[in-house]
Design an enzyme around this catalytic site. Structure first.
Site, PDB file in Angstrom:
ATOM      1  N   GLN A 193      18.341  20.491  11.222  1.00  0.00           N
ATOM      2  CA  GLN A 193      17.888  20.880   9.888  1.00  0.00           C
ATOM      3  C   GLN A 193      16.369  20.921   9.881  1.00  0.00           C
ATOM      4  O   GLN A 193      15.705  19.927  10.192  1.00  0.00           O
ATOM      5  CB  GLN A 193      18.392  19.882   8.838  1.00  0.00           C
ATOM      6  CG  GLN A 193      18.037  20.275   7.415  1.00  0.00           C
ATOM      7  CD  GLN A 193      18.379  19.186   6.414  1.00  0.00           C
ATOM      8  OE1 GLN A 193      17.770  18.119   6.436  1.00  0.00           O
ATOM      9  NE2 GLN A 193      19.358  19.436   5.563  1.00  0.00           N
ATOM     10  N   TYR A 242      12.692  20.768  -2.130  1.00  0.00           N
ATOM     11  CA  TYR A 242      11.708  20.765  -1.057  1.00  0.00           C
ATOM     12  C   TYR A 242      10.904  22.071  -1.181  1.00  0.00           C
ATOM     13  O   TYR A 242      11.209  22.922  -2.022  1.00  0.00           O
ATOM     14  CB  TYR A 242      12.404  20.652   0.296  1.00  0.00           C
ATOM     15  CG  TYR A 242      12.905  19.252   0.596  1.00  0.00           C
ATOM     16  CD1 TYR A 242      12.326  18.485   1.610  1.00  0.00           C
ATOM     17  CD2 TYR A 242      13.941  18.684  -0.137  1.00  0.00           C
ATOM     18  CE1 TYR A 242      12.767  17.207   1.887  1.00  0.00           C
ATOM     19  CE2 TYR A 242      14.385  17.398   0.125  1.00  0.00           C
ATOM     20  CZ  TYR A 242      13.797  16.658   1.138  1.00  0.00           C
ATOM     21  OH  TYR A 242      14.226  15.384   1.390  1.00  0.00           O
ATOM     22  N   ARG A 301      29.341  11.768   3.351  1.00  0.00           N
ATOM     23  CA  ARG A 301      29.669  10.354   3.216  1.00  0.00           C
ATOM     24  C   ARG A 301      31.006   9.988   3.851  1.00  0.00           C
ATOM     25  O   ARG A 301      31.156   8.890   4.405  1.00  0.00           O
ATOM     26  CB  ARG A 301      29.673   9.967   1.735  1.00  0.00           C
ATOM     27  CG  ARG A 301      28.292   9.848   1.128  1.00  0.00           C
ATOM     28  CD  ARG A 301      28.335   9.762  -0.383  1.00  0.00           C
ATOM     29  NE  ARG A 301      28.740  11.027  -0.972  1.00  0.00           N
ATOM     30  CZ  ARG A 301      28.878  11.234  -2.282  1.00  0.00           C
ATOM     31  NH1 ARG A 301      28.659  10.238  -3.132  1.00  0.00           N
ATOM     32  NH2 ARG A 301      29.222  12.418  -2.750  1.00  0.00           N
TER      33      ARG A 301
END
Length: 408
Positions: free
Chosen positions: A102, A172, A349
C-alpha cells in the site's frame, strides 16, 4: 456456487497477476517496523496470512516519501528498504500467496513532530482531531508527489511485489483533493469533482506508466468519509467512473471513513474509549474518558456494512474490478459479494483475529470468525498491532516491539 457467480476460493486473475483465490488481507497498521525497515516480526506477520490461505496480503502503510508518514516506524519506499522488502515478498511467495504494497502520502494526517515539516493539504486546513495546521500544497509539489508515487511503485516492482495499492482513501493527501470541504483550490485541481479527481487520476497514470503490466495496480477509494460537507457517494461514483475510463487500475477497493474525523465510521462496533485513554498522556486521559466516544463516533456493527454503498459502483465499472471490504467474516459473506458483482473481497479484523481463517472456511463451510468487534486492536497500533484476544500475540511476543531490522 451454482448461480454462475465466481467461487471466492477458486484462482482468479487480478490484472497481470494470478491469485490462488479471491480473498485479500486488507491493509491494517502493523507497528512491526519500529526503525522504518522490514523486521523478522513483520515477515512473520504476513507469512501467517499467506500460510493461512489468503490469495494476497497487503503491507501497510508504505510511505512514498518521509514527509508522507502518518505514524512512527512506517516504511519509506526507497533503496534502503529494498533488501528487507525482498525478504518479505520471498517469504510470502514461499507459501503460495501474492503480496501487495500500500503506497500513500499522509497529507493532512501527517504530524509535524514526526516528519519535521508542516503537513500539506489541497488548501489551508486545520485537522479537526489534532488541531494541526496544514498549508496549501504548491503545484510543483503536486507534481513531485505524483513522481514519488511512481518511484515508490518502481521500488515495489524491484522488491518482488505482485501489486501496489494506491491509498486514495481516509482523507490522506490524494483523498483530501476529492473533498470539497478541504479542497478549495481555484486551479485545475479544484472546483468541480472532475477537477478534484485530477490528482488521483494523475497518480494512477504515473504508476501505470512505471509498472506497465509487470504488477497489478489497485486503488483504495473512499465512497464517503463521514465528515459533513466532504466526500459523499454521489461524487465518489464520478471519481470511480473517471478512473475506470482511464483504464489505469486493475481494481478499486471501496472504503469509508477517515483518519481525521470520527474514525469509528470506518470500523463500526465497540468504541474502546478506556483503552485509548490508557495510552494517552496523563493530562489528556480525563478528557478522552469524558468525550472520547463523541469524538470517535459511535456506529453499530453489522455484517457487510459497506455493501449497500459499494453495490452502487458495480454497474459503472467496465475496465476495473471491484473489491468489497467491511464486515466480511464467513463464507456466506464472500459468496454474497461475488453474487453482487465484486471480483474480490478484503478482510481485516477477522484475519487479524485468525490468520488461518481462509483455510478454516475451506475445511468447514460453516466456519465463522471469532472476531467480536471489540475494536481494542485499534489501540494496539500505538505499539504492535495485534488482536487482544490472541494470547500468543498479546503476551508471547511483546519483545518484538523493539525488534531490530531484518538483515538483508
Amino acid at each position: 456456487m451454482t448461480d454462475g457467480s465466481p467461487d471466492p476460493f477458486a484462482p482468479a486473475q487480478l490484472g497481470p497477476v494470478r491469485l490462488r483465490n479471491r480473498i485479500i488481507k486488507a491493509a491494517t497498521s502493523e507497528g512491526r517496523s519500529p526503525h522504518g525497515l522490514v523486521t523478522d516480526d513483520l515477515i512473520d506477520f504476513h507469512r501467517s496470512f499467506a500460510a493461512g490461505g489468503v490469495g494476497m496480503t497487503t503491507v501497510a502503510y508504505c510511505c512514498v516519501s518521509p514527509e508522507g508518514a502518518s505514524a512512527p516506524g512506517q516504511i519509506v519506499m526507497n533503496a534502503e528498504a529494498l533488501p528487507g522488502l525482498r525478504r518479505l515478498t520471498d517469504a510470502v511467495h514461499e507459501h503460495g500467496a501474492a503480496i501487495s504494497a500500500q503506497l500513500g502520502h499522509a497529507g493532512v494526517v501527517a504530524q509535524k513532530k514526526l516528519t519535521g515539516v508542516t503537513a500539506v493539504a489541497p488548501s489551508r486546513f486545520v485537522n479537526p482531531t489534532s488541531f494541526a495546521y496544514c498549508r496549501e500544497i504548491r503545484r510543483d509539489e503536486i507534481r513531485a508527489v505524483i513522481d514519488q508515487f511512481g518511484a515508490a511503485a518502481q521500488v515495489a516492482v524491484d522488491a518482488g511485489f505482485d501489486a501496489v495499492e494506491l491509498h486514495f482513501g481516509h482523507l490522506y493527501l490524494p483523498s483530501s483533493f476529492l473533498s470539497p470541504l478541504i479542497n478549495r483550490r481555484r486551479d485545475e485541481y479544484g472546483g468541480d469533482i472532475d477537477n478534484r479527481s485530477r490528482f488521483v487520476r494523475e497518480i494512477a497514470q504515473r504508476v501505470r506508466e512505471v509498472v506497465g503490466d509487470r504488477i497489478a495496480v489497485i486503488a483504495k477509494l473512499d465512497m464517503d468519509d463521514g465528515l459533513p460537507g466532504s466526500i459523499w457517494i454521489d461524487e465518489a461514483l464520478r471519481t470511480a467512473q473517471l478512473l475506470d475510463a482511464d483504464a489505469t487500475l486493475d481494481a478499486l477497493e471501496l472504503t469509508q471513513g477517515s483518519s481525521v474525523y470520527k474514525p469509528m465510521y470506518l470500523f463500526r462496533g465497540d468504541v474502546p474509549v478506556r483503552e485509548f485513554a490508557k495510552v494517552m498522556p496523563p493530562a489528556l486521559r480525563p478528557a478522552v474518558r469524558l468525550a472520547g466516544k463523541r469524538a470517535m463516533g459511535s456506529y453499530p456493527y453489522e455484517d457487510l456494512y459497506m455493501l449497500s454503498a459499494a453495490r452502487q459502483f458495480v454497474p459503472l465499472m467496465h475496465n476495473t474490478e471491484l473489491i468489497l471490504l467491511g464486515g466480511i467474516t464467513n463464507r456466506d459473506h464472500l459468496e454474497t459479494g461475488m453474487r453482487e458483482g465484486f471480483a474480490f473481497a478484503a478482510m481485516g479484523r477477522a484475519l487479524l483475529r485468525e490468520p488461518d481463517l481462509v483455510n478454516r472456511m475451506l475445511a468447514d463451510p460453516g466456519a465463522r470468525s471469532r472476531c467480536n468487534h471489540n475494536n481494542k486492536c485499534m489501540v494496539t497500533v500505538f505499539g504492535r498491532t495485534h488482536c487482544v484476544l490472541d494470547p500468543d500475540q498479546r503476551y508471547g511476543a511483546a519483545a518484538a516491539i523493539t525488534a531490530a531490522p531484518a538483515t538483508s
